[in-house]
Scaffold this motif. Sequence first.
Motif, PDB file in Angstrom:
ATOM      1  N   GLN A   1       1.068  -1.132   0.095  1.00 43.24           N
ATOM      2  CA  GLN A   1      -0.325  -0.117   0.646  1.00 43.24           C
ATOM      3  C   GLN A   1       0.931   0.718   0.272  1.00 43.24           C
ATOM      4  OE1 GLN A   1      -2.176   0.492   3.201  1.00 43.24           O
ATOM      5  NE2 GLN A   1      -0.141   1.102   4.497  1.00 43.24           N
ATOM      6  N   ILE A   2       0.279   2.285  -0.637  1.00 41.59           N
ATOM      7  CA  ILE A   2       0.853   3.298  -0.533  1.00 41.59           C
ATOM      8  C   ILE A   2       0.016   4.400  -0.069  1.00 41.59           C
ATOM      9  CG2 ILE A   2       1.579   5.414  -1.785  1.00 41.59           C
ATOM     10  CD1 ILE A   2       2.672   3.686  -3.823  1.00 41.59           C
ATOM     11  N   LEU A   3       0.296   5.232   1.842  1.00 43.13           N
ATOM     12  CA  LEU A   3      -0.977   6.040   1.996  1.00 43.13           C
ATOM     13  C   LEU A   3       0.067   7.638   2.030  1.00 43.13           C
ATOM     14  CD1 LEU A   3      -3.169   6.131   4.230  1.00 43.13           C
ATOM     15  CD2 LEU A   3      -1.550   6.170   6.602  1.00 43.13           C
ATOM     16  N   VAL A   4      -1.140   7.994   1.251  1.00 38.21           N
ATOM     17  CA  VAL A   4      -0.870   9.923   1.706  1.00 38.21           C
ATOM     18  C   VAL A   4      -2.170  11.095   2.263  1.00 38.21           C
ATOM     19  CG1 VAL A   4      -0.026   9.566  -0.769  1.00 38.21           C
ATOM     20  CG2 VAL A   4      -2.470   9.761  -0.883  1.00 38.21           C
ATOM     21  N   SER A   5      -1.708  11.538   2.269  1.00 36.33           N
ATOM     22  CA  SER A   5      -2.677  12.478   2.685  1.00 36.33           C
ATOM     23  C   SER A   5      -4.207  12.982   2.231  1.00 36.33           C
ATOM     24  CB  SER A   5      -1.961  13.535   4.031  1.00 36.33           C
ATOM     25  OG  SER A   5      -1.543  14.728   2.571  1.00 36.33           O
ATOM     26  N   SER A   6      -3.590  13.541   1.131  1.00 37.40           N
ATOM     27  CA  SER A   6      -4.617  13.922  -0.231  1.00 37.40           C
ATOM     28  C   SER A   6      -5.259  13.069  -1.181  1.00 37.40           C
ATOM     29  CB  SER A   6      -4.634  15.346  -0.257  1.00 37.40           C
ATOM     30  OG  SER A   6      -3.167  15.527  -1.045  1.00 37.40           O
ATOM     31  N   GLN A   7      -6.181  13.978  -2.225  1.00 32.83           N
ATOM     32  CA  GLN A   7      -5.977  13.039  -3.235  1.00 32.83           C
ATOM     33  C   GLN A   7      -5.850  12.955  -3.748  1.00 32.83           C
ATOM     34  OE1 GLN A   7     -10.928  13.745  -4.392  1.00 32.83           O
ATOM     35  NE2 GLN A   7     -10.558  12.102  -5.861  1.00 32.83           N
ATOM     36  N   GLU A   8      -5.292  14.830  -4.386  1.00 32.41           N
ATOM     37  CA  GLU A   8      -4.716  15.308  -5.068  1.00 32.41           C
ATOM     38  C   GLU A   8      -3.679  14.227  -4.964  1.00 32.41           C
ATOM     39  OE1 GLU A   8      -8.399  17.827  -4.041  1.00 32.41           O
ATOM     40  OE2 GLU A   8      -5.841  16.662  -3.873  1.00 32.41           O
ATOM     41  N   GLU A   9      -2.572  13.983  -4.323  1.00 31.11           N
ATOM     42  CA  GLU A   9      -1.513  13.299  -4.242  1.00 31.11           C
ATOM     43  C   GLU A   9      -1.642  11.815  -4.713  1.00 31.11           C
ATOM     44  OE1 GLU A   9       3.022  13.092  -1.380  1.00 31.11           O
ATOM     45  OE2 GLU A   9       0.495  13.462  -0.927  1.00 31.11           O
ATOM     46  N   ALA A  10      -2.555  11.128  -4.297  1.00 28.33           N
ATOM     47  CA  ALA A  10      -2.856   9.477  -4.332  1.00 28.33           C
ATOM     48  C   ALA A  10      -3.109   9.768  -5.825  1.00 28.33           C
ATOM     49  CB  ALA A  10      -4.100   9.400  -3.828  1.00 28.33           C
ATOM     50  N   GLN A  11      -4.209  10.944  -6.503  1.00 31.69           N
ATOM     51  CA  GLN A  11      -3.926  10.648  -8.309  1.00 31.69           C
ATOM     52  C   GLN A  11      -3.052  10.746  -8.760  1.00 31.69           C
ATOM     53  OE1 GLN A  11      -6.461   9.483  -9.950  1.00 31.69           O
ATOM     54  NE2 GLN A  11      -8.638   9.866  -8.406  1.00 31.69           N
ATOM     55  N   GLY A  12      -2.308  11.693  -8.298  1.00 34.71           N
ATOM     56  CA  GLY A  12      -0.798  12.160  -8.853  1.00 34.71           C
ATOM     57  C   GLY A  12      -0.192  10.660  -8.827  1.00 34.71           C
ATOM     58  N   LEU A  13      -0.008   9.911  -7.699  1.00 33.68           N
ATOM     59  CA  LEU A  13       1.266   9.119  -7.847  1.00 33.68           C
ATOM     60  C   LEU A  13       0.417   7.475  -8.389  1.00 33.68           C
ATOM     61  CD1 LEU A  13       2.195   8.871  -3.866  1.00 33.68           C
ATOM     62  CD2 LEU A  13       3.415   9.579  -5.883  1.00 33.68           C
ATOM     63  N   TYR A  14      -1.154   7.361  -9.070  1.00 36.54           N
ATOM     64  CA  TYR A  14      -2.004   6.352  -9.231  1.00 36.54           C
ATOM     65  C   TYR A  14      -1.609   6.872 -10.983  1.00 36.54           C
ATOM     66  CZ  TYR A  14      -5.339   3.866 -11.335  1.00 36.54           C
ATOM     67  OH  TYR A  14      -6.456   2.665 -11.613  1.00 36.54           O
ATOM     68  N   GLN A  15      -1.199   8.118 -11.840  1.00 38.55           N
ATOM     69  CA  GLN A  15      -0.687   7.596 -13.026  1.00 38.55           C
ATOM     70  C   GLN A  15       0.252   7.600 -13.174  1.00 38.55           C
ATOM     71  OE1 GLN A  15      -2.845   9.020 -15.299  1.00 38.55           O
ATOM     72  NE2 GLN A  15      -1.804   8.584 -16.021  1.00 38.55           N
ATOM     73  N   GLN A  16       1.205   8.396 -11.838  1.00 40.89           N
ATOM     74  CA  GLN A  16       2.771   7.233 -12.013  1.00 40.89           C
ATOM     75  C   GLN A  16       2.580   5.834 -12.160  1.00 40.89           C
ATOM     76  OE1 GLN A  16       5.687   8.949 -10.218  1.00 40.89           O
ATOM     77  NE2 GLN A  16       4.445  10.503  -9.006  1.00 40.89           N
ATOM     78  N   LEU A  17       1.926   5.718 -11.611  1.00 42.12           N
ATOM     79  CA  LEU A  17       2.343   3.855 -11.629  1.00 42.12           C
ATOM     80  C   LEU A  17       1.157   2.941 -13.254  1.00 42.12           C
ATOM     81  CD1 LEU A  17       0.598   3.127  -7.341  1.00 42.12           C
ATOM     82  CD2 LEU A  17       2.689   2.640  -8.832  1.00 42.12           C
ATOM     83  N   GLN A  18      -0.030   4.357 -13.057  1.00 43.39           N
ATOM     84  CA  GLN A  18      -0.263   3.125 -14.623  1.00 43.39           C
ATOM     85  C   GLN A  18       1.017   3.516 -15.647  1.00 43.39           C
ATOM     86  OE1 GLN A  18      -3.303   2.585 -15.049  1.00 43.39           O
ATOM     87  NE2 GLN A  18      -2.826   2.301 -13.479  1.00 43.39           N
ATOM     88  N   ASP A  19       2.063   4.930 -15.467  1.00 41.62           N
ATOM     89  CA  ASP A  19       2.544   5.095 -16.912  1.00 41.62           C
ATOM     90  C   ASP A  19       4.317   4.207 -16.495  1.00 41.62           C
ATOM     91  OD1 ASP A  19       1.605   7.345 -17.445  1.00 41.62           O
ATOM     92  OD2 ASP A  19       2.193   8.827 -16.445  1.00 41.62           O
ATOM     93  N   GLY A  20       3.926   3.631 -14.746  1.00 41.48           N
ATOM     94  CA  GLY A  20       5.502   2.040 -15.068  1.00 41.48           C
ATOM     95  C   GLY A  20       6.366   2.176 -14.217  1.00 41.48           C
ATOM     96  N   ALA A  21       6.047   3.405 -13.540  1.00 46.92           N
ATOM     97  CA  ALA A  21       6.785   4.226 -11.960  1.00 46.92           C
ATOM     98  C   ALA A  21       6.426   2.256 -10.720  1.00 46.92           C
ATOM     99  CB  ALA A  21       6.499   4.871 -11.193  1.00 46.92           C
ATOM    100  N   GLU A  22       7.395   2.529 -10.618  1.00 43.73           N
ATOM    101  CA  GLU A  22       8.117   0.843  -9.174  1.00 43.73           C
ATOM    102  C   GLU A  22       6.977   1.512  -8.269  1.00 43.73           C
ATOM    103  OE1 GLU A  22       8.075  -2.397  -7.941  1.00 43.73           O
ATOM    104  OE2 GLU A  22       8.784  -2.167  -9.946  1.00 43.73           O
TER     105      GLU A  22
END
Length: 328
Positions: free
Chosen positions: A154-175
């Motif tokens: 899991q990845i836990l962050v404080s805001s929806q905006e940050e979570a969406q940004g990290l989710y997009q990075q994962l979709q782009d191939g981030a580890e």
Amino acid sequence: MQRILSLLLGSVALMSLAACEKEEPPVKETPLRVNAAIAAVVNGEYILASEVELEAAAQGLMEPGDTLEIEDPVFQQILDQLIDQKLLAQEAMNLGLDQEESSRHRLQAARERILGNLLVENLVAQQVDEAAIMEMYNAQTELQQLGEEVLVRQILVSSQEEAQGLYQQLQDGAEFAALAFNHSLDRVTSAEGGLIGYVLPEAMSEPYRSVISRTSVGRVSQPFETQVGWVIVKVEDRRQEEPPTLDETRPKIVQFLTLSEISKVLKRLRTRAEIQTITGEDTISAFEDGTLEGLPEADPEDGEPADTEANDTETGESPATETEEPTE
């Protein structure tokens, strides 16, 4: 003992006679060895090595059934305790404390408690064996409803905006593990790349349960809100839950089987026993009033059975009283 003593004396006599005839120097006597089972003698009373081992096992300092070497510091530690205990007990008896009424009751209660423990140990030795333990373990394993375990990060962050940004990075191939290490607020799991470990989804709270259940192996969930922040999870593996091992369940099985055997014995003993209990009044008055079946009524003044008058009436004689004067 007398026979052994006679043999010893006879042997000594024969050895002495032979020495005189051959004019050889007297044979040097070998000193007697103290019985190895005796750990100490306190004012003529023995403390056995087996008692030391039993007490050490009772205190959790060794496994029951193991042996304890005399050189072991634990042996001397327990032995010193037993010596002190015996000295105190001997002094109590010297002072006559064991003859007091309350002391006799407490000693009897302690004796009964020890005998009860011995019976339990006997039951365990006879009934709670490996075959019974294995039978219970197999039966419990068959009855268990085993679920599916899921390996989760899991990845836990404080805001929806940050979570969406990290989710997009994962979709782009981030580890996933690298993002969890750098961004997750959960310091317990972030050092392991967000690894929570194998979990049972049904054992987790919502919305974790639903999200994990519908996420396929190797996939990442959409960000979702929890009480502690916004979370992204990744399911890495699914497997059938393993039943607990025999070693893990053995203590509970032994406890259950022991209590079951004790319950059977108590049920049998209570069925056969004659038991009378006193309720609604204090014990002494109940005995004095003769309310217990089979007990004679007692005189309230001197506590002696008050059936003299009844016996005299049956024989036709009048009971004498203290105020009657002898007839001249």
